[in-house]
Design a protein around this motif. Structure first.
Motif, PDB file in Angstrom:
ATOM      1  N   THR A 167      -3.995   0.450   1.386  1.00  0.00           N
ATOM      2  CA  THR A 167      -3.203   0.671   2.602  1.00  0.00           C
ATOM      3  C   THR A 167      -1.772   0.271   2.271  1.00  0.00           C
ATOM      4  O   THR A 167      -1.530  -0.457   1.302  1.00  0.00           O
ATOM      5  CB  THR A 167      -3.718  -0.164   3.805  1.00  0.00           C
ATOM      6  OG1 THR A 167      -3.572  -1.561   3.524  1.00  0.00           O
ATOM      7  CG2 THR A 167      -5.174   0.149   4.117  1.00  0.00           C
ATOM      8  N   SER A 181      -3.259   4.279   5.587  1.00  0.00           N
ATOM      9  CA  SER A 181      -4.379   4.196   4.660  1.00  0.00           C
ATOM     10  C   SER A 181      -4.287   5.315   3.635  1.00  0.00           C
ATOM     11  O   SER A 181      -4.451   6.488   3.972  1.00  0.00           O
ATOM     12  CB  SER A 181      -5.710   4.282   5.409  1.00  0.00           C
ATOM     13  OG  SER A 181      -6.781   4.389   4.479  1.00  0.00           O
ATOM     14  N   TYR A 183      -6.346   5.596   1.349  1.00  0.00           N
ATOM     15  CA  TYR A 183      -7.748   5.904   1.057  1.00  0.00           C
ATOM     16  C   TYR A 183      -8.282   6.957   2.033  1.00  0.00           C
ATOM     17  O   TYR A 183      -9.029   7.846   1.653  1.00  0.00           O
ATOM     18  CB  TYR A 183      -8.547   4.601   1.168  1.00  0.00           C
ATOM     19  CG  TYR A 183      -9.904   4.608   0.523  1.00  0.00           C
ATOM     20  CD1 TYR A 183     -10.047   4.855  -0.839  1.00  0.00           C
ATOM     21  CD2 TYR A 183     -11.052   4.310   1.257  1.00  0.00           C
ATOM     22  CE1 TYR A 183     -11.291   4.830  -1.439  1.00  0.00           C
ATOM     23  CE2 TYR A 183     -12.300   4.277   0.669  1.00  0.00           C
ATOM     24  CZ  TYR A 183     -12.416   4.544  -0.691  1.00  0.00           C
ATOM     25  OH  TYR A 183     -13.659   4.520  -1.285  1.00  0.00           O
ATOM     26  N   PHE A 251      -5.245  -4.576   0.495  1.00  0.00           N
ATOM     27  CA  PHE A 251      -5.081  -4.200   1.897  1.00  0.00           C
ATOM     28  C   PHE A 251      -4.014  -5.089   2.529  1.00  0.00           C
ATOM     29  O   PHE A 251      -3.866  -6.256   2.154  1.00  0.00           O
ATOM     30  CB  PHE A 251      -6.401  -4.360   2.662  1.00  0.00           C
ATOM     31  CG  PHE A 251      -7.471  -3.394   2.243  1.00  0.00           C
ATOM     32  CD1 PHE A 251      -7.689  -2.220   2.940  1.00  0.00           C
ATOM     33  CD2 PHE A 251      -8.261  -3.657   1.127  1.00  0.00           C
ATOM     34  CE1 PHE A 251      -8.662  -1.324   2.548  1.00  0.00           C
ATOM     35  CE2 PHE A 251      -9.228  -2.761   0.714  1.00  0.00           C
ATOM     36  CZ  PHE A 251      -9.431  -1.592   1.432  1.00  0.00           C
ATOM     37  N   GLU A 263     -10.599  -1.968   8.494  1.00  0.00           N
ATOM     38  CA  GLU A 263     -10.435  -1.113   7.319  1.00  0.00           C
ATOM     39  C   GLU A 263     -10.916  -1.848   6.057  1.00  0.00           C
ATOM     40  O   GLU A 263     -11.568  -1.268   5.193  1.00  0.00           O
ATOM     41  CB  GLU A 263      -8.965  -0.708   7.142  1.00  0.00           C
ATOM     42  CG  GLU A 263      -8.400   0.127   8.284  1.00  0.00           C
ATOM     43  CD  GLU A 263      -8.111  -0.712   9.522  1.00  0.00           C
ATOM     44  OE1 GLU A 263      -8.789  -0.481  10.561  1.00  0.00           O
ATOM     45  OE2 GLU A 263      -7.249  -1.608   9.457  1.00  0.00           O
ATOM     46  N   THR A 267     -14.246  -0.593   3.945  1.00  0.00           N
ATOM     47  CA  THR A 267     -14.119  -0.282   2.519  1.00  0.00           C
ATOM     48  C   THR A 267     -14.994  -1.216   1.689  1.00  0.00           C
ATOM     49  O   THR A 267     -15.637  -0.782   0.723  1.00  0.00           O
ATOM     50  CB  THR A 267     -12.652  -0.399   2.063  1.00  0.00           C
ATOM     51  OG1 THR A 267     -11.840   0.399   2.915  1.00  0.00           O
ATOM     52  CG2 THR A 267     -12.492   0.074   0.628  1.00  0.00           C
TER      53      THR A 267
END
Length: 531
Positions: A167, A181, A183, A251, A263, A267
């Protein structure tokens, strides 16, 4: 459900950080998202309005620090997650180091204002030794902190690990708008929100023209520039490299505001390793083996002061653990069984009938266990790699109430069994010397002796710099050395003789003058090299 399926469900990890980086707060918010608790309390430096769920000892509530490893279990997305929340304070590093032997991965919390601190480096050294997979959570983005690229450079340089942001923050401090994000290609908008777990999300790619209307023209331009630099400088994320401990996903968020935590958790559930093999003195034990094995990585006296209980924390490594079944205690060479093994939710406990690799089981202990002990279904092996430390500070324990001598004796024996301090007894005058790796441990021991055992004491510093266990193949020469050094010889809990040296020079001199005596830095004579 088969053992293999149970193993695949489990994730066991530790949360580590420097003090005040927000580790216990993050632990609490993970429990909140996992549905294990219903409300979140704010944890601030040394003031706690509503005490963190994982800090259940009275002294932790008063000081606002974690001084004992807590174990918490909850279910999330069909997974059974075991969190070990560790002490952040450096004086309790030994407890944290041992805990890292019992987990399969780690979440490292970094304060975006302070960056990488000394204790963080020491903790990561242990992770690097074992190639433990690490996820990094850069916390407190609602404060003015360091430039994100500078933080990433510092992480790679000081922690000796490659990083990959998953992120990316849009500003920080008072102008913090949220994170993008990389991802998921989603934009998460930040709101000050300490109790609820809702989030405001927009699915938007970086080339979407709506990005400007969502974050503003200047920030949209900066975000695109930053992400382009990230993609150009950092390796693509590789789940395999992460699980080998070679690459750490990063993150950004604000744990106290519940931001960035979901998040991270989602993950983690996707990429974190299932229970891993463990080394022993005989062979490597695979979690899929049918026969049970496990080891004790922590002992805690008086988890519930009302019942004066002593709890041993067992990490299951293979097979299935069953209530009321006999298991082989390797060190004592005897069979033991447990009528009321339990799982944890901080200080709350519930009896469990069975456990699988990755689980942490609480066992009521009457004094049979030491840290590092192994239980099996009959095989003689000992799990290895559980660190042991030589004390750095030594003080004599003085009893302030002779009427409570028995309580003091029992208390100091049980508390030093937990492994955060070592007890040495001098036969001359039955003096008790306690050695620790930090000053704060003396405060904690003194507090717990008074409030859990009703025994009052004070500490007197002594002129000792190092404790060395002494052995010799010639018993006569060992006995002679002990006789000559009588006032500097203490005995550990197993009656092993220990030389309490005033300085490193004193150790060298005595070693040179006594070639038949071996001086050891730890009590593990068979596996540790001599001085």
């Amino acid at each position: 459900m088969s053992n293999i399926q149970e193993i695949k469900k489990r994730r066991t990890f530790a949360i580590i950080s420097h003090p005040d980086a927000g580790k216990t707060t993050l632990t609490e918010k993970l429990l909140l998202f996992g549905g294990a608790i219903q409300t979140a309390g704010a944890v601030k430096s040394n003031k706690i309005k509503k005490t963190a769920t994982s800090d259940f000892m009275e002294i932790e509530k008063q000081r606002g620090i974690s001084v004992a490893t807590s174990v918490m279990t909850f279910e999330y997305k069909d997974l059974l997650i075991n969190i070990l929340d560790t002490p952040g304070h450096k004086d309790f590093a030994e407890d944290t180091y041992r805990t890292l032997t019992a987990v399969d991965s780690v979440i490292l919390v970094i304060d975006c204002v302070k960056g990488v601190e000394e204790q963080t480096e020491r903790l990561m050294e242990v992770c690097r030794m074992r190639n433990t997979p690490v996820i990094i959570f850069i916390n407190k983005l609602d404060r003015e902190g360091q430039n994100p690229f500078d933080l990433l450079d510092e992480l790679e340089t000081k922690l000796n690990i490659r990083v990959r942001p998953l992120t990316w923050p849009i500003n920080m401090g008072s102008d913090f708008k949220g994170v993008y994000s990389l991802y998921e290609q989603k934009l998460y908008f930040f709101k000050i929100n300490k109790t609820k777990i809702e989030s405001d999300v927009a699915e938007v790619s970086l080339d979407d023209e709506n990005l400007e209307s969502l974050v503003g023209e200047r920030d949209a331009y900066q975000l695109r520039e930053d992400v382009e630099l990230v993609e150009g400088v950092y390796d693509p994320f590789s789940e395999d490299a992460y699980q080998k401990g070679e690459l750490a996903p990063v993150f950004f968020g604000s744990a106290i505001n519940n931001f960035g935590v979901k998040e991270l958790l989602d993950t983690f559930c996707q990429i974190s390793p299932t229970p891993q093999p463990r080394p022993t003195d005989a062979r490597k034990v695979e979690p899929t083996e049918p026969k049970f094995s496990g080891f004790i990585f922590k002992i805690h006296a008086n988890l519930d002061p009302r019942h004066r209980d002593r709890i041993a924390f067992l990490r299951i490594c293979s097979g299935k653990f069953e209530r009321n079944k006999f298991y082989h205690h390797v060190r004592l060479d005897k069979d033991v069984r447990f009528a009321s093994p339990f799982s944890f939710m901080a200080s709350a406990k519930s009896v469990m009938d069975e456990g699988f690799p990755g689980d942490v089981v609480g066992l009521y202990d009457t004094g049979n266990f030491k840290i590092g002990d192994t239980l099996t279904e009959g095989e003689d092996l000992m799990f290895s790699g559980i660190p042991s430390f030589s004390p750095e500070i030594f003080k004599e324990l003085i009893n302030l109430d002779p009427m409570k001598s028995k309580q003091l004796e029992k208390g100091i024996q049980q508390l030093t069994d937990e492994g955060v301090a070592q007890l040495f007894t001098l036969d001359l005058g039955n003096r008790k010397i306690v050695g620790t790796v930090g000053e704060l441990q003396f405060d904690v021991i003194q507090y717990r002796l008074e409030h859990e055992y009703g025994a009052k004491c004070r500490w007197v510093p002594i002129n000792t710099a190092r404790a060395c266990w002494i052995t010799s193949d010639d018993k006569r020469k060992l006995d002679e050395f002990i006789r000559l050094k009588g006032n500097q010889i203490g005995y550990d809990k197993d009656r092993n003789p220990v030389f309490l040296a005033e300085s490193e020079w004193m150790i060298r001199m005595n070693r040179d003058n006594n070639p038949d005596i071996q001086f050891h830095f730890t009590s593990e004579f068979k596996t540790e090299s001599v001085v």
